[in-house]
Design a protein around this motif. Structure first.
Motif, short mmCIF file in Angstrom:
data_model
loop_
_atom_site.label_atom_id
_atom_site.label_comp_id
_atom_site.label_asym_id
_atom_site.label_seq_id
_atom_site.Cartn_x
_atom_site.Cartn_y
_atom_site.Cartn_z
N GLY A 35 13.13 4.31 25.81
CA GLY A 35 14.42 4.35 25.15
C GLY A 35 14.81 5.69 24.57
O GLY A 35 15.99 6.06 24.58
N VAL A 36 13.86 6.42 24.03
CA VAL A 36 14.18 7.72 23.44
C VAL A 36 14.70 8.67 24.51
O VAL A 36 15.72 9.36 24.32
N GLU A 37 14.01 8.72 25.65
CA GLU A 37 14.46 9.57 26.75
C GLU A 37 15.82 9.10 27.27
O GLU A 37 16.66 9.92 27.69
N ALA A 38 16.05 7.79 27.26
CA ALA A 38 17.32 7.25 27.74
C ALA A 38 18.49 7.81 26.94
O ALA A 38 19.53 8.18 27.50
N VAL A 39 18.35 7.86 25.62
CA VAL A 39 19.43 8.38 24.78
C VAL A 39 19.67 9.86 25.09
O VAL A 39 20.81 10.32 25.20
N GLN A 40 18.58 10.61 25.25
CA GLN A 40 18.70 12.04 25.57
C GLN A 40 19.40 12.26 26.91
O GLN A 40 20.29 13.11 27.03
N LEU A 41 19.03 11.47 27.91
CA LEU A 41 19.63 11.61 29.24
C LEU A 41 21.09 11.15 29.26
O LEU A 41 21.92 11.73 29.96
N ALA A 42 21.39 10.12 28.48
CA ALA A 42 22.78 9.65 28.40
C ALA A 42 23.66 10.73 27.80
O ALA A 42 24.78 10.98 28.27
N ARG A 43 23.16 11.40 26.77
CA ARG A 43 23.91 12.49 26.15
C ARG A 43 24.09 13.66 27.12
O ARG A 43 25.15 14.30 27.18
N GLN A 44 23.05 13.93 27.91
CA GLN A 44 23.09 15.05 28.84
C GLN A 44 24.00 14.80 30.03
O GLN A 44 24.81 15.66 30.41
N HIS A 45 23.89 13.60 30.64
CA HIS A 45 24.59 13.33 31.89
C HIS A 45 25.92 12.59 31.71
O HIS A 45 26.75 12.60 32.62
N ARG A 46 26.07 11.88 30.59
CA ARG A 46 27.29 11.10 30.32
C ARG A 46 27.69 10.26 31.53
O ARG A 46 28.81 10.37 32.06
N PRO A 47 26.80 9.38 31.99
CA PRO A 47 27.10 8.57 33.19
C PRO A 47 28.20 7.55 32.90
O PRO A 47 28.43 7.16 31.75
N ASN A 48 28.87 7.12 33.96
CA ASN A 48 29.88 6.08 33.81
C ASN A 48 29.25 4.73 33.49
O ASN A 48 29.86 3.89 32.81
#
Length: 207
Positions: A35-48
């Motif tokens: 989950g921690v990495e998920a938040v970081q990646l969501a912020r980085q990639h801003r997926p739909n």
């Protein structure tokens, strides 16, 4: 082309979801297993779209949903889990998810859920009463609904047979904190011991 991120701690499930998304013409820009990495990646990639499991290390799915919403990211979030809708569907909706899908349902249903969520609709299963539910079962469900998200997460890990040390490592908690949560669960659920607490969790499909 819409972009998507997959968050699940099982590599084979991530692979299956990636193939499905590619068939649905999504570009999978990121995937991870905690989950921690998920938040970081969501912020980085801003997926739909984010396809998100609930039971993950370090930060569970409910925590991920809350963090993503706090960041103001416009991602659609579809929760995919093996856990029962009775225990988690409303919690996911309250946290800010756009949909909920059980891994026991068919791929056709998953495709419908994807299309509904990406079209701006919410997709949550109707929580119909079980025909065989009795008063005791209803009472147990009511007790579960009163638990906090963290307490429910601890109960879920207990149902899976994890030790205090393993739970602590997965959720970034100390052994003492995990023990405190377990004692609190015994009290709130009116159990007699850790054994009856684990039986309660399994009986309510939290494993």
């Amino acid at each position: 082309m819409s972009t998507a991120m997959i968050v699940d701690d099982h590599p084979l499930i991530r692979l299956s979801l990636r193939l499905l998304l590619q068939r649905e013409r999504y570009e999978v820009v990121a995937e991870c297993g905690d989950g921690v990495e998920a938040v970081q990646l969501a912020r980085q990639h801003r997926p739909n779209l984010i396809l998100l499991d609930i039971g993950m290390p370090r930060l569970d799915g409910l925590g991920v949903i809350s963090r993503v919403r706090q960041l103001g990211l416009p991602c659609k979030i579809l929760v995919l889990t093996a856990h029962t809708a009775e225990s988690y569907s409303v919690r996911c909706m309250t946290a800010g998810a756009n949909g909920f899908f059980s891994k026991t349902d068919s791929l056709v249903e998953l495709q419908r859920a994807l299309r509904a969520v990406m079209s701006g609709f919410i997709h949550f299963p109707v929580l119909a009463a079980r025909p065989a539910q009795g008063e005791a079962s209803n009472s147990e469900r009511a007790l579960i609904e009163k638990l906090s998200n963290r307490e429910l997460s601890i109960l879920q890990h207990l149902a899976r047979g994890y030790s205090n040390k393993e739970i602590g490592e997965r959720l970034l908690l100390s052994n003492k904190t995990v023990s405190t949560y377990k004692m609190r669960l015994i009290d709130k659920l009116h159990m007699k011991s850790l054994i009856t607490l684990a039986e309660f969790a399994k009986r309510n499909d939290l494993a």
